[in-house]
Design a protein around this motif. Structure first.
Motif, PDB file in Angstrom:
ATOM      1  N   LEU A  63       0.666  -1.318   0.078  1.00  0.00           N
ATOM      2  CA  LEU A  63       0.047  -0.257   0.122  1.00  0.00           C
ATOM      3  C   LEU A  63       0.774   1.307   0.009  1.00  0.00           C
ATOM      4  CD1 LEU A  63      -2.720   1.500   0.368  1.00  0.00           C
ATOM      5  CD2 LEU A  63      -2.654   0.869   2.801  1.00  0.00           C
ATOM      6  N   ASP A 102       4.948   2.745  14.972  1.00  0.00           N
ATOM      7  CA  ASP A 102       5.625   2.565  13.688  1.00  0.00           C
ATOM      8  C   ASP A 102       4.562   2.725  12.502  1.00  0.00           C
ATOM      9  OD1 ASP A 102       7.633   2.189  11.359  1.00  0.00           O
ATOM     10  OD2 ASP A 102       7.430   0.103  11.668  1.00  0.00           O
ATOM     11  N   ALA A 104       3.149  -5.241   8.942  1.00  0.00           N
ATOM     12  CA  ALA A 104       3.178  -6.385   7.673  1.00  0.00           C
ATOM     13  C   ALA A 104       3.322  -7.822   8.692  1.00  0.00           C
ATOM     14  CB  ALA A 104       3.759  -6.081   6.685  1.00  0.00           C
ATOM     15  N   ASN A 105       4.439  -8.189   8.198  1.00  0.00           N
ATOM     16  CA  ASN A 105       4.777  -9.509   8.956  1.00  0.00           C
ATOM     17  C   ASN A 105       5.362  -9.240  10.425  1.00  0.00           C
ATOM     18  OD1 ASN A 105       3.605 -11.077   6.830  1.00  0.00           O
ATOM     19  ND2 ASN A 105       5.707 -10.830   5.566  1.00  0.00           N
ATOM     20  N   GLY A 106       5.554  -8.159  10.882  1.00  0.00           N
ATOM     21  CA  GLY A 106       5.940  -7.895  12.219  1.00  0.00           C
ATOM     22  C   GLY A 106       7.361  -7.810  12.532  1.00  0.00           C
ATOM     23  N   ALA A 152       9.710  -5.704  11.810  1.00  0.00           N
ATOM     24  CA  ALA A 152      10.449  -4.372  12.290  1.00  0.00           C
ATOM     25  C   ALA A 152      10.006  -4.342  13.655  1.00  0.00           C
ATOM     26  CB  ALA A 152       9.780  -3.223  11.746  1.00  0.00           C
ATOM     27  N   LYS A 210      -1.738  -4.397   8.099  1.00  0.00           N
ATOM     28  CA  LYS A 210      -2.261  -5.090   7.044  1.00  0.00           C
ATOM     29  C   LYS A 210      -2.753  -6.489   7.634  1.00  0.00           C
ATOM     30  CE  LYS A 210       1.198  -4.449   4.509  1.00  0.00           C
ATOM     31  NZ  LYS A 210       2.181  -4.798   3.339  1.00  0.00           N
TER      32      LYS A 210
HETATM   33  P1  5GP Z   1       7.014  -5.678   8.969  1.00  0.00           P
HETATM   34  O1  5GP Z   1       8.272  -5.433   9.398  1.00  0.00           O
HETATM   35  O2  5GP Z   1       5.863  -5.663   9.738  1.00  0.00           O
HETATM   36  O3  5GP Z   1       6.814  -6.915   7.834  1.00  0.00           O
HETATM   37  O4  5GP Z   1       7.053  -4.664   7.784  1.00  0.00           O
HETATM   38  C1  5GP Z   1       6.754  -3.177   8.385  1.00  0.00           C
HETATM   39  C2  5GP Z   1       7.815  -2.374   7.804  1.00  0.00           C
HETATM   40  O5  5GP Z   1       7.815  -2.398   6.409  1.00  0.00           O
HETATM   41  C3  5GP Z   1       7.213  -0.908   8.090  1.00  0.00           C
HETATM   42  O6  5GP Z   1       8.092  -0.391   8.802  1.00  0.00           O
HETATM   43  C4  5GP Z   1       7.186  -0.210   6.540  1.00  0.00           C
HETATM   44  O7  5GP Z   1       8.263   0.502   6.691  1.00  0.00           O
HETATM   45  C5  5GP Z   1       7.132  -1.244   5.502  1.00  0.00           C
HETATM   46  N1  5GP Z   1       6.186  -1.711   4.920  1.00  0.00           N
HETATM   47  C6  5GP Z   1       5.351  -3.058   4.986  1.00  0.00           C
HETATM   48  N2  5GP Z   1       4.288  -3.276   4.199  1.00  0.00           N
HETATM   49  C7  5GP Z   1       4.516  -1.878   3.637  1.00  0.00           C
HETATM   50  C8  5GP Z   1       3.319  -1.214   2.851  1.00  0.00           C
HETATM   51  O8  5GP Z   1       2.234  -2.101   2.493  1.00  0.00           O
HETATM   52  N3  5GP Z   1       3.445   0.146   2.538  1.00  0.00           N
HETATM   53  C9  5GP Z   1       4.476   0.795   2.836  1.00  0.00           C
HETATM   54  N4  5GP Z   1       4.573   2.121   2.522  1.00  0.00           N
HETATM   55  N5  5GP Z   1       5.282   0.179   3.742  1.00  0.00           N
HETATM   56  C10 5GP Z   1       5.375  -0.978   4.321  1.00  0.00           C
END
Ligand code: 5GP
Length: 191
Positions: free
Chosen positions: A20, A125, A129-131, A133, A157
């Motif tokens: 997104l 944050d 997404a998949n957590g 970070a 998401k």
């Molecule tokens: P996670 O670590 O939860 O898989 O992903 C989170 C990190 O990835 C966030 O800090 C963000 O920067 C980036 N991210 C994940 N999905 C998206 C998305 O759909 N759009 C944007 N703009 N950033 C995302």
């Protein structure tokens, strides 16, 4: 949070099936008025807890966390750094994070000066997404002997597994907008 959902519906674009893009108000250009409302909402959700510090990750988390801090009695905001630099103190807490958007692993670091044992820390944050970070930040906070009190996320998401992984760590997750599904054809649907 209706205001954020409306903004995503009006200005967000979906890339492929799982990204997104919200560059026009969150990730590149920043809508400060919207961030201000988000800060108030984070305070409504977490303001009853003791929060000594907010921790986020560069780059997009910084603006959200700084605006939110104004509602949490201006507690310090610490952001985890993604790049190595001669500027960074030698003594750091470090964790590995797999990036959803870049599809590669990187390290995040926080100087040991800026996290103290026993501090109650709110994580903020932009996306969940998949957590990975947020899990990296939880790891760093716990290495310091501090306590992760919760994760405040702008956009979750909900069809990805981040929430369940963070809740399995015993950390509360509150997201201001939860995307149930999205596609280039149909746009974004909220939970
Ligand atoms: P996670 O670590 O939860 O898989 O992903 C989170 C990190 O990835 C966030 O800090 C963000 O920067 C980036 N991210 C994940 N999905 C998206 C998305 O759909 N759009 C944007 N703009 N950033 C995302």
């Amino acid at each position: 949070m209706k205001l954020l959902e409306q903004k995503i519906a009006q200005e967000g674009t979906v890339i492929g099936t799982d990204i997104l893009k919200v560059d026009m108000f969150l990730n590149h250009q920043i809508d400060v008025g919207l961030l201000n409302e988000m800060g108030k909402e984070f305070y409504r959700l977490f303001g009853h807890e003791q929060i000594d510090k907010i921790v986020t990750i560069e780059a997009s988390g910084i603006a959200i966390a700084c605006v939110a801090s104004q509602y949490f009695n201006h507690v310090p905001v610490v952001f985890a750094k993604k790049t190595e630099s001669r500027n960074l103190d030698a003594e750091v807490y470090e964790s590995k994070v797999y990036s959803f958007t870049k599809q590669k692993e990187y390290s995040v670091r926080v100087s040991k000066k800026y996290l103290q044992p026993g501090e109650h820390v709110l994580i903020i944050d932009d996306f969940l997404a998949n957590g990975q970070a947020v899990l990296g930040l939880i790891d760093i906070i716990r290495q310091a002997g501090a306590v992760p009190c919760g994760a405040g996320i702008a956009i979750e998401k909900g069809h990805q597994k981040g929430r369940s992984l963070i809740e399995a760590e015993g950390v509360r997750v509150e997201s201001l907008a939860i995307v149930a599904s999205m596609s280039e054809e149909d746009g974004v649907k909220f939970a």
